[in-house]
Design a protein around this motif. Structure first.
Motif, short mmCIF file in Angstrom:
data_model
loop_
_atom_site.label_atom_id
_atom_site.label_comp_id
_atom_site.label_asym_id
_atom_site.label_seq_id
_atom_site.Cartn_x
_atom_site.Cartn_y
_atom_site.Cartn_z
N VAL A 1 38.28 55.18 59.72
CA VAL A 1 39.42 54.89 60.58
C VAL A 1 38.86 54.55 61.96
N LEU A 2 39.20 53.38 62.46
CA LEU A 2 38.60 52.91 63.70
C LEU A 2 39.47 53.16 64.93
N MET A 3 40.77 52.97 64.79
CA MET A 3 41.64 53.17 65.94
C MET A 3 43.09 53.25 65.51
N LEU A 4 43.90 53.74 66.44
CA LEU A 4 45.35 53.72 66.29
C LEU A 4 45.90 53.10 67.55
N ALA A 5 46.73 52.07 67.38
CA ALA A 5 47.39 51.46 68.53
C ALA A 5 48.79 51.07 68.09
N LYS B 1 43.06 42.29 70.26
CA LYS B 1 41.92 43.20 70.22
C LYS B 1 40.62 42.40 70.13
N GLY B 2 39.72 42.63 71.09
CA GLY B 2 38.44 41.94 71.07
C GLY B 2 38.39 40.67 71.88
N GLU B 3 39.47 40.33 72.57
CA GLU B 3 39.48 39.07 73.33
C GLU B 3 38.46 39.12 74.47
N THR B 4 38.19 40.31 74.99
CA THR B 4 37.19 40.44 76.06
C THR B 4 35.79 40.65 75.48
N SER B 5 35.69 41.59 74.55
CA SER B 5 34.37 41.96 74.03
C SER B 5 33.88 41.04 72.92
N GLY B 6 34.81 40.29 72.33
CA GLY B 6 34.45 39.46 71.18
C GLY B 6 34.57 40.20 69.86
N ASN B 7 34.85 41.49 69.94
CA ASN B 7 34.94 42.31 68.73
C ASN B 7 36.35 42.27 68.15
N VAL B 8 36.73 41.11 67.64
CA VAL B 8 38.06 40.98 67.04
C VAL B 8 38.10 41.69 65.69
N GLN B 9 39.31 41.91 65.22
CA GLN B 9 39.53 42.58 63.93
C GLN B 9 40.28 41.62 63.02
N ARG B 10 39.63 41.24 61.92
CA ARG B 10 40.24 40.31 60.97
C ARG B 10 40.94 41.10 59.87
N VAL B 11 42.21 40.77 59.66
CA VAL B 11 43.02 41.48 58.67
C VAL B 11 42.56 41.15 57.26
N LYS B 12 42.25 42.19 56.47
CA LYS B 12 41.89 42.01 55.07
C LYS B 12 43.08 42.36 54.17
N ALA C 1 32.01 47.29 66.50
CA ALA C 1 32.57 48.35 67.34
C ALA C 1 34.01 48.06 67.69
N ALA C 2 34.87 49.07 67.48
CA ALA C 2 36.29 48.92 67.80
C ALA C 2 36.62 49.47 69.17
N CYS C 3 35.85 50.45 69.63
CA CYS C 3 36.25 51.19 70.83
C CYS C 3 35.73 50.53 72.10
N HIS C 4 36.56 50.58 73.15
CA HIS C 4 36.16 49.99 74.43
C HIS C 4 34.98 50.73 75.06
N THR C 5 34.67 51.92 74.52
CA THR C 5 33.50 52.66 75.02
C THR C 5 32.21 52.15 74.39
N GLY C 6 32.34 51.25 73.41
CA GLY C 6 31.16 50.73 72.70
C GLY C 6 30.90 51.44 71.39
N HIS C 7 31.70 52.47 71.13
CA HIS C 7 31.53 53.19 69.86
C HIS C 7 32.20 52.42 68.72
N ARG C 8 31.66 52.65 67.53
CA ARG C 8 32.19 52.02 66.32
C ARG C 8 33.66 52.34 66.14
N SER C 9 33.99 53.60 66.25
CA SER C 9 35.36 54.06 66.08
C SER C 9 35.83 54.71 67.37
N CYS C 10 37.13 54.58 67.66
CA CYS C 10 37.68 55.32 68.80
C CYS C 10 37.63 56.83 68.55
N PHE C 11 37.55 57.22 67.28
CA PHE C 11 37.50 58.64 66.93
C PHE C 11 36.03 59.09 66.87
N TYR C 12 35.34 58.95 67.97
CA TYR C 12 33.90 59.25 67.98
C TYR C 12 33.62 60.67 68.46
#
Lengths: 129, 129
Positions: A30-34, A63-74, A95-106
């Protein structure tokens, strides 16, 4: 992917929002909840890229428009009462989290303390200037 | 498990709630999303059994108290801004959803329709009388 049925099944709260969980399709993490409003859920289905409503900034948040880390829906799921959505996604950049972590639940509870799980994938300071 | 650090890190919204995701610790499947207030988060940490705040019934909701399908906490995480919690749990009885399905996210978007994923684990009509 046609997500119109999801749009119809979603139940938006008093603020016009529905919770959206992003789960890594490859690992199951689980990467994030928004949150999404009707407009950004529609945009998500049209583009195949996770697009949230930023409650703090009160604006559309691709999501990812700044960092480039977009999320593609599967794939996409809706829960029994429609007030939560689950998207299995491909996390570009790892990485999903703005802190650079893979998951926001780090931060995990371990031995009565919050411990950081894993190293940041990217350096947040160099991405967000 | 001492979940006090989680209690301190949680950010409660204007309704006094924080989102809580329950993920099957064995399979990684996301089972449900519900909400906790400070009291039920405290109760969760004290009992090791997932205890939510039911927004529809406005009462403490020990998940599984009716069906017997309680959720035992295996590990707990908090996200970057504290407004979402992730619990990896053991789902007793195999089903989290009041419909009898394993996961509340049992409706998947497939070919432009919502399709039901999997068979119910139990017969909801015989459990909730």
């Amino acid at each position: 992917m046609d997500l119109q049925p999801l749009l119809d099944a979603a139940t938006f709260n008093d603020d016009g929002l529905v919770a959206a969980i992003a789960q890594d399709d490859a690992t199951g993490d689980v990467l994030m909840l928004a949150y999404m409003n009707r407009e950004t859920l529609q945009q998500t289905l049209e583009t195949g890229v996770m697009t949230y409503w930023s409650r703090s900034r009160q604006k559309v948040w691709v999501k990812g428009e700044t960092s480039g880390n977009v999320q593609r829906v599967k794939s996409a799921y809706v829960d029994c009462d429609g007030d939560a959505l689950l998207f299995r996604i491909e996390q570009v950049g790892g990485a999903a989290c703005h802190t650079g972590h893979r998951s926001c639940f780090y931060r995990k509870v371990e031995d009565g303390e919050l411990e950081t799980v894993g190293e940041p994938v990217f350096d947040a300071d160099s991405v967000y200037k």
